[in-house]
Design an enzyme around this catalytic site. Sequence first.
Site, mmCIF file in Angstrom:
data_model
loop_
_atom_site.group_PDB
_atom_site.id
_atom_site.type_symbol
_atom_site.label_atom_id
_atom_site.label_comp_id
_atom_site.label_asym_id
_atom_site.label_seq_id
_atom_site.Cartn_x
_atom_site.Cartn_y
_atom_site.Cartn_z
ATOM 1 C CE1 TYR A 101 48.037 48.223 44.971
ATOM 2 C CE2 TYR A 101 47.608 47.752 43.197
ATOM 3 C CZ TYR A 101 47.739 47.708 44.525
ATOM 4 O OH TYR A 101 47.632 46.212 45.065
ATOM 5 C CG HIS A 168 43.377 47.850 48.508
ATOM 6 N ND1 HIS A 168 44.176 48.580 47.668
ATOM 7 C CD2 HIS A 168 43.956 47.367 48.338
ATOM 8 C CE1 HIS A 168 45.111 47.817 47.030
ATOM 9 N NE2 HIS A 168 45.332 47.757 48.089
ATOM 10 C CB SER A 248 51.775 38.749 47.879
ATOM 11 O OG SER A 248 51.686 40.090 48.227
ATOM 12 N N PRO A 249 51.583 36.143 45.489
ATOM 13 C CG PRO A 249 51.177 35.867 43.958
ATOM 14 C CD PRO A 249 51.079 36.136 44.067
ATOM 15 N NE ARG A 252 53.868 42.147 50.885
ATOM 16 C CZ ARG A 252 53.559 41.063 51.123
ATOM 17 N NH1 ARG A 252 53.996 39.850 51.321
ATOM 18 N NH2 ARG A 252 52.322 41.163 51.629
ATOM 19 N N GLY A 253 58.390 37.960 45.820
ATOM 20 C CA GLY A 253 59.182 38.007 45.338
ATOM 21 C C GLY A 253 60.057 36.394 46.098
ATOM 22 C CG PHE A 254 61.628 35.031 50.854
ATOM 23 C CD1 PHE A 254 63.370 35.387 50.900
ATOM 24 C CD2 PHE A 254 61.118 33.770 51.164
ATOM 25 C CE1 PHE A 254 63.430 34.650 51.648
ATOM 26 C CE2 PHE A 254 61.674 33.304 51.513
ATOM 27 C CZ PHE A 254 63.257 33.467 52.333
ATOM 28 C CG LEU A 255 57.621 31.810 48.794
ATOM 29 C CD1 LEU A 255 56.328 31.576 49.004
ATOM 30 C CD2 LEU A 255 58.146 30.812 49.884
#
Length: 374
Positions: A101, A168, A248-249, A252-255
């Site tokens: 990262y 990873h 990414s629960p 990635r922000g979409f939900l």
Amino acid sequence: MKPKSISNATNRRAFLKTSGLLISSSLIPGVSNSQTFPSSESSQIRTLGSGANQLKINKLGLGCMGMSYHRGRIPEKSVSIALIRKAYESGVNFFDTAEVYGPYTNETLVGEAIEPFRKDILVSTKFGFNIENNQMAGLNGRPEQIRKVAEESLKRLRTDVLDLFYQHRQDPNVPIEDVAGTVKDLIAEGKVKNFGLSEVSVETIRRAHAVQPVTAVQSEFHLMWHRVVENGVLATCEELGIGFVPYSPINRGFLSGMLNPQTKFFAENDNRAGLPRFQPDAMAANWPFIELLTDFGQQRGLTPTQVSLAWLMKQKPFIVPIPGTTKEAHLLENLAVADLQISDSDWKNFDESLSKLTVEGDRYTPTERNRVQN
Ligand SMILES: NC(=O)c1ccc[n+]([C@@H]2O[C@H](COP(=O)([O-])OP(=O)(O)OC[C@H]3O[C@@H](n4cnc5c(N)ncnc54)[C@H](OP(=O)(O)O)[C@@H]3O)[C@@H](O)[C@H]2O)c1
């Protein structure tokens, strides 16, 4: 080093009350006490792993990647340090980062932020790639590379032990037994406490676990991606006493419902710009997920993000999501989910509606997809 013993539970509760984040059904018209109510303090603690290889996690973890990598504009370092410290003050004791990262910059940031309370918290990081010209450059799971990353991560994180050290991505050229054996040696040397794997198959988990008990598997899992249920990974974790960390629960922000076909990603540092599922047509086609979350949430005073996280946490008690954020308001919104209890009967209609939805667009580009064991 002992995991934080979830100190100050009462203070945290007072904090949530005063900040209006303790969600009580009595405050939500039309929702009875049997549906949504604050849970007891102890239910905020979840365990990853078992026996000598376990970690006690309070509430949810914090994914720190987006503060440096792949999630758009990078905030000022002081802002991210304040955010990580706010998370700690709010009860978070589990922080997730990785060598790649940045690369490196996220571990450096996390190391500086957690230094004042390092002994109270748990930090997880990851190895598994070569890094060339400051970029991820192929898989490398060789023992000498694992050792090198461990030494460097310890320095960047300003610590003498890594609480959880994940591979990873699996390197097909290195037997998983060699990887597990190397981490086992690092544990014996006191440099690492626990072993983790990310995006691996059931067979890999079993082979690794036979050499060094695995504490957590970290793979993508959320309302729009259930592969770990379909491929048996989640059931295998349950059988073997391994914890599960869905990355990414919030997809990635979409939900959250805050991204839509008009969203312009800051492509220089946002991999979503190139992901099939984040192209405008796919986001439009996937909008029924947001409608479902919004409808369920509006009846209970919850945001789509909170419903998404609560849905994940109700799947299994050994699941600890690590939502990422760069914003204090989002952090507090996400942490409030640890205080929620929603009955199974409430979820029934939601799950039925969910099962009728289909997802448009792949989660990864072909290169990234080739690195995961579906
Ligand atoms: N093992 C792996 O291969 C792997 C892969 C990817 C990620 N991870 C880990 O998982 C963590 C989380 O993954 P992620 O960042 O990909 O996805 P995520 O947690 O599903 O979503 C993060 C995105 O959601 C937004 N967000 C968070 N809370 C919100 C809220 N309450 N309302 C609206 N938007 C909200 C964030 O934006 P704001 O900053 O604006 O809040 C951010 O852009 C990472 O930090 C990393 O530690 C691991």
